[in-house]
Scaffold this active site. Structure first.
Site, PDB file in Angstrom:
ATOM      1  N   THR A   1     -11.148 -10.212  16.030  1.00  0.00           N
ATOM      2  CA  THR A   1     -10.074 -10.717  15.180  1.00  0.00           C
ATOM      3  C   THR A   1     -10.188 -10.189  13.750  1.00  0.00           C
ATOM      4  O   THR A   1     -11.289  -9.997  13.245  1.00  0.00           O
ATOM      5  CB  THR A   1     -10.139 -12.259  15.136  1.00  0.00           C
ATOM      6  OG1 THR A   1     -10.508 -12.722  16.427  1.00  0.00           O
ATOM      7  CG2 THR A   1      -8.815 -12.859  14.735  1.00  0.00           C
ATOM      8  N   ALA A   2      -9.024  -9.957  13.142  1.00  0.00           N
ATOM      9  CA  ALA A   2      -8.990  -9.596  11.731  1.00  0.00           C
ATOM     10  C   ALA A   2      -7.839 -10.345  11.076  1.00  0.00           C
ATOM     11  O   ALA A   2      -6.830 -10.620  11.716  1.00  0.00           O
ATOM     12  CB  ALA A   2      -8.801  -8.094  11.561  1.00  0.00           C
TER      13      ALA A   2
END
Lengths: 235, 214
Positions: A38-39
């Protein structure tokens, strides 16, 4: 009626539309993005924060998650890391082409359009596969913070805050609740970390993040390690 | 034909002057096009508008210069459409520089001496180039066969932060000097001012009033 696009081979190449108007290969690429770590990106009136989870595997040292494109632009991506590195290299070259052509730093909107155009070309020609990544570009340009999200099909969105990668929906929930335009630096960093924590499936205390922050004060990319982040949040 | 013979066939005699004032950039040029001893034209256009806030003066081979102007106008228009903003004068100068250098390194340099002038958020600017693609930002510059005469006047009379009127008087004086002493310069003057309101060409009456000649 078109429940099985694969039945007629509409998913075999990006040059073929399915009868209901979709490019199935691009949708598969979006699935690849959802497998990536995830970012998140947050744009406030004074800061742009990009943060991503650094996945660790046994005996393997984790790879970088946020990248500097030029003095004033940072980037992060979710999806196939090899595709991501190839695209970021292209972004860096575009930034330098701008400096040679006009003698100026590139406008992040222009860079996003160039990268969007490039990704688009992989949805219209035969024999290629789209990039299996989604990208975020964060920048301060002429004292204005900006945050762009580009999907594997090449569509560009200017965002206040967004998340990409695995469990992005959970991260977006946190961003929606906590986002304010006038967040202070520490609060913006904390919101990014909280959003990442919400997205990771394992024990959230195990989160190792990497972050880039750009302040309107100087407009320069600073890359922060988990240690740097801890120190700021403790202070 | 020997190279010198070819050169005599080409229109190239000129004087152009670019000058920076407090709030505006000024570009002036004569209107004579010469081919060796022949006056090929008495109404040559040597100051060309590039966009609403920039212009370029040309000296040297007219065909090369016209080609460069066409390409620059197209590049600037595309820039403005793509980005919904105007390029800074320095960005336009960079484009010209790259074009000149690329051609120089292909062993057939554009046979031109150019001056770019413009106004942007950072104020008025004058840029000059040589055939090999070097770029320098100047307070004033002159190009063409009559430039040595113009240089003398500019050297003596230029002052920083002049008003538009003062600047025009100096530029026209420099050009008049070249018209008097250089056989390839003459036949009237075209003068252009670029300030915060944009590109503006002076009328014949204005030029005479400020000490110029037609």
């Amino acid at each position: 009626m078109f429940s099985q696009p694969s039945q007629f081979g509409y998913d075999k190449a990006t040059v073929i539309f399915s009868p209901d108007g979709r490019i199935i290969q691009v949708e598969y690429a979006r699935e690849a993005v959802k497998m990536g770590s995830t970012a998140v990106g947050i744009k406030t009136d004074q800061y742009v924060v990009l943060a991503g989870q650094k996945r660790t595997f046994e005996l393997i040292e984790s790879a970088d998650k946020v990248f500097k494109i030029d003095d004033h632009i940072a980037s992060t991506f979710s999806g196939y890391s090899a595709d991501g590195r190839a695209l970021l290299q292209r972004a860096r070259i575009e930034a330098q082409i701008e400096r040679i052509t006009y003698g100026e730093m590139i406008d992040p909107e222009v860079l996003s359009e160039k990268i969007g155009d490039y990704l688009q070309s992989f949805t219209q020609y035969g024999g290629v596969r789209p990039f299996g990544i989604a990208v975020l570009f964060g920048s301060v340009y002429e004292r204005e913070p900006s945050l762009y999200f580009i999907d594997p099909g090449g569509a560009i969105f200017s965002c206040l805050a967004t998340a990409i990668g695995s469990n992005e929906a959970a991260a977006k929930e946190i961003l929606k609740k906590g986002y304010k335009k006038n967040l202070a630096k520490k609060a913006a960093i904390k919101l990014a970390i909280d959003a990442l924590k919400a997205a990771i499936e394992e024990d959230e205390t195990k989160l190792i993040a990497e972050m880039a922050i750009i302040e309107t004060r100087d407009g320069l990319v600073q890359v922060l390690s988990q240690k740097d982040i801890d120190e700021i949040l403790k202070a | 034909m020997q190279p010198t013979d070819i050169e005599k066939q080409l229109a190239k005699g000129t004087t152009t002057v670019g000058l920076k004032c407090k709030d505006c950039a000024i570009l002036v040029a004569d209107m004579r096009a010469s081919m060796g001893n022949l006056v090929a034209s008495d109404h040559a256009k040597k100051v060309h508008q590039l966009n609403d806030f920039s212009a370029i003066t040309i000296a040297g081979l007219v065909s090369d210069a016209q080609y460069i102007i066409d390409i620059m106008q197209a590049q600037i228009r595309l820039f403005e459409l793509d980005r919904k903003r105007r390029p800074k004068t320095s960005m336009i100068a960079n484009l010209v520089k790259n074009m000149l250098y690329g051609q120089y390194r292909a062993y057939f340099p554009f046979y031109v001496q150019l001056i770019v002038g413009g106004w942007d958020q950072t104020g008025p600017h004058i840029f000059s180039f040589d055939m090999a693609g070097s770029l320098s930002e100047d307070d004033w510059f002159s190009s063409g066969s009559g430039s040595p005469m113009a240089f003398g006047v500019l050297e003596a009379m230029y002052e920083k932060d002049m008003t538009e009127k003062e600047g025009l008087r100096v530029a026209l004086r420099a050009l008049k000097s070249a018209i008097k002493r250089d056989t390839a310069t003459g036949d009237g003057i075209r003068a252009v001012v670029i300030d915060s309101k944009g590109f503006r060409e002076l009328s014949k009456e204005d030029i005479i009033e400020l000490g110029g000649v037609i």
